[in-house]
Design a protein around this motif. Structure first.
Motif, PDB file in Angstrom:
ATOM      1  N   THR A 178     -31.955 -17.175 -20.321  1.00  0.00           N
ATOM      2  CA  THR A 178     -31.384 -18.299 -21.050  1.00  0.00           C
ATOM      3  C   THR A 178     -31.879 -19.606 -20.456  1.00  0.00           C
ATOM      4  O   THR A 178     -32.445 -19.644 -19.362  1.00  0.00           O
ATOM      5  CB  THR A 178     -29.845 -18.265 -20.979  1.00  0.00           C
ATOM      6  N   TYR A 179     -31.637 -20.670 -21.171  1.00  0.00           N
ATOM      7  CA  TYR A 179     -32.036 -21.996 -20.721  1.00  0.00           C
ATOM      8  C   TYR A 179     -31.371 -22.329 -19.385  1.00  0.00           C
ATOM      9  O   TYR A 179     -31.976 -22.949 -18.515  1.00  0.00           O
ATOM     10  CB  TYR A 179     -31.652 -23.025 -21.794  1.00  0.00           C
ATOM     11  N   GLN A 180     -30.139 -21.886 -19.189  1.00  0.00           N
ATOM     12  CA  GLN A 180     -29.404 -22.171 -17.962  1.00  0.00           C
ATOM     13  C   GLN A 180     -29.955 -21.405 -16.762  1.00  0.00           C
ATOM     14  O   GLN A 180     -29.758 -21.819 -15.618  1.00  0.00           O
ATOM     15  CB  GLN A 180     -27.911 -21.836 -18.139  1.00  0.00           C
ATOM     16  N   ASN A 209     -36.957 -20.083 -27.989  1.00  0.00           N
ATOM     17  CA  ASN A 209     -37.081 -19.275 -26.787  1.00  0.00           C
ATOM     18  C   ASN A 209     -38.464 -19.522 -26.179  1.00  0.00           C
ATOM     19  O   ASN A 209     -39.476 -19.285 -26.838  1.00  0.00           O
ATOM     20  CB  ASN A 209     -36.907 -17.797 -27.145  1.00  0.00           C
TER      21      ASN A 209
END
Length: 112
Positions: free
Chosen positions: A55-57, A100
Motif C-alpha cells: 500500500t501507499y502507507q 498502483n
C-alpha cells in the motif's frame, strides 16, 4: 592422465557453483520489516532487489528496508542504489485515487 583430469575438474567446480548463483532469483521474506522481496545476483558486487508491491502507507517501511538490506549485502556503507521503478509522486491531498505503482525495484552496486 586421469588424475590430471580429475584435478582440473575439482579446481573448476567452485567456479561453476559461483557462476550458477549469478542470475538466480531468490524469493525471500524479512521478518523484521514483514516484507516479501526477490533478490537476484547479477554479478559479483551487483544485485537486483524487487520488493512486492504494497500500500501507499507501506512505502516508507519498504524504502528503509531497501537501504538496510543494501548495507548488509555490501558489508559496508559504500554502495550505489538505483531505483528502477515503484516510486510515485507524493500528494498531500490527492484529488483522484492513486494508481498502483507496482513493485519497488532497485539495482544495487557495492563499491569495492
Amino acid at each position: 592422465m586421469l588424475r590430471k583430469l580429475v584435478c582440473n575438474l575439482m579446481l573448476l567446480t567452485p567456479i561453476m557453483v559461483v557462476a550458477s548463483e549469478q542470475g538466480k532469483q531468490q524469493a525471500l521474506y524479512d521478518f523484521d520489516h514483514k516484507i516479501h522481496y526477490r533478490q537476484t545476483q547479477l554479478a559479483t558486487n551487483k544485485y537486483k532487489l524487487s520488493i512486492r508491491e504494497g500500500t501507499y502507507q507501506e512505502f516508507a517501511k519498504q524504502s528503509v528496508f531497501l537501504l538496510r538490506h543494501s548495507a548488509v549485502l555490501c558489508k559496508s556503507d559504500a554502495f550505489n542504489l538505483r531505483v528502477i521503478s515503484g516510486v510515485q509522486e507524493f500528494e498531500k491531498f490527492p484529488t483522484e485515487p492513486r494508481a498502483n505503482p507496482g513493485p519497488l525495484v532497485a539495482e544495487l552496486t557495492c563499491s569495492v
